[in-house]
Design a protein around this motif. Structure first.
Motif, PDB file in Angstrom:
ATOM      1  N   LEU A  41      -0.046   7.753  -4.516  1.00 48.14           N
ATOM      2  CA  LEU A  41       0.054   6.701  -5.278  1.00 48.14           C
ATOM      3  C   LEU A  41       1.445   6.478  -5.961  1.00 48.14           C
ATOM      4  O   LEU A  41       2.267   5.594  -6.211  1.00 48.14           O
TER       5      LEU A  41
ATOM      6  N   HIS B 200       4.437   6.041  -3.481  1.00 47.19           N
ATOM      7  CA  HIS B 200       4.492   4.572  -3.186  1.00 47.19           C
ATOM      8  C   HIS B 200       3.886   3.519  -3.969  1.00 47.19           C
ATOM      9  O   HIS B 200       3.177   2.712  -3.657  1.00 47.19           O
TER      10      HIS B 200
ATOM     11  N   THR C  94       1.258   0.594  -3.148  1.00 51.07           N
ATOM     12  CA  THR C  94      -0.328   1.014  -3.367  1.00 51.07           C
ATOM     13  C   THR C  94      -0.934  -0.001  -4.277  1.00 51.07           C
ATOM     14  O   THR C  94      -2.191  -0.031  -3.894  1.00 51.07           O
TER      15      THR C  94
ATOM     16  N   VAL D 230      -5.272   3.229   0.924  1.00 51.29           N
ATOM     17  CA  VAL D 230      -4.693   4.546   0.081  1.00 51.29           C
ATOM     18  C   VAL D 230      -5.099   5.616   0.696  1.00 51.29           C
ATOM     19  O   VAL D 230      -4.534   6.642   0.846  1.00 51.29           O
TER      20      VAL D 230
END
Length: 277
Positions: A25, A28, A32, A40
């Motif tokens: 998370l 990105h 995300t 995810v």
């Protein structure tokens, strides 16, 4: 933006699997908050139920609630500072890297962790420095300068069975600590080497990209320094800067010994005419 997302997880007690999700998370951060739990899970290389359990561990009833919080964090302000109109991709990448260094400087308002890590490394005889694959250049740069102020620096930049042998040799020679530079994509051999070093009784200082990286989870002391992700290959400006700060702190830990060693090197360099006039 990544710092805002990371702030949602700081202080939470996470399992290794949950740390992988948190790291995905953070890495990105721009994308995300708008992905499904399944997407995810694919990014982190875990199962979809693991993503749900991760959200619950953070106090949410499920992943949708966590995604809303992620969206709020992302929408709190510009991610990488104001972009100049008409900037090229190269300019945007470098401006983002500058912003990363500013945020890193803010995080280093308290440099006690770096100072403590420097004392551990300075006292280790010999001093093994681990850096495999992408982390190799940072480890080599650190090792080159560390050898000017430390009597026995041993660069560990090759994997395989020889890496374990060299770790054993360093420990047998009296090493008490190891610097491990571990950057994405985290080589399995580097993480195994940290485990081997810890099992042998070495104190491990990890220079890595995030507080939730797998290396940070394994190390005794973690020094996070984010990498730039705007280009095809990561920019390592942050890790390189922290490596140099660590060297400076090692110099500060024993200034008289360092000065003597530097003067000896200058004498040898002059006698051998190592550098051009």
């Amino acid at each position: 933006m990544a710092d805002r997302v990371l702030g949602l997880f700081e202080g939470a007690r996470l399992t290794p699997t949950q740390r992988r999700i948190a790291h995905a998370l953070v890495q990105h951060a721009a994308a995300t908050p708008f992905l499904s739990a399944a997407e995810v899970a694919e990014l982190a290389g875990v199962s979809q139920p693991s993503v749900t359990r991760f959200a619950v561990a953070l106090g949410h009833p499920g992943y949708p609630a966590l995604r809303r919080e992620l969206r709020e964090a992302v929408g709190a302000g510009p991610a990488d500072g104001p972009a100049e109109s008409g900037d090229s991709p190269a300019q945007r990448a470098l401006r983002a890297e500058g912003d990363t260094l500013y945020r890193l400087a803010d995080q280093l308002g308290d440099d006690s962790t770096i100072a403590a890590a420097a004392r551990l490394l300075a006292a280790s005889r010999p001093l093994p420095v681990l850096g495999l694959r992408a982390a190799g250049p940072v480890a080599t740069y650190f090792g080159y300068f560390a050898a000017k102020i430390h009597p026995d620096v041993r660069l560990l930049d090759e994997g395989g069975s020889r890496l374990t042998d060299r770790l054993d040799q360093a420990r047998a020679a009296g090493a008490g600590a190891m610097l491990a530079v571990v950057l994405p994509r985290y080589p399995r051999e580097a993480l195994d080497a940290i485990r081997e070093a810890s099992a042998a009784g070495l104190t491990v200082v990890a220079l890595t990209d995030s507080p939730v990286s797998p290396a940070a989870d394994l190390a005794d002391v973690a020094l996070p320094a984010p990498v730039g992700t705007r280009l095809v290959f990561d920019l390592h400006t942050g890790p390189m800067a922290v490596a140099m700060l660590l060297l400076q702190a090692m110099c500060d830990a024993a200034p008289e010994d360092v000065q003597r060693r530097l003067e000896e090197f200058e004498h040898v360099a002059s006698r051998r005419q190592i550098f051009a006039p």
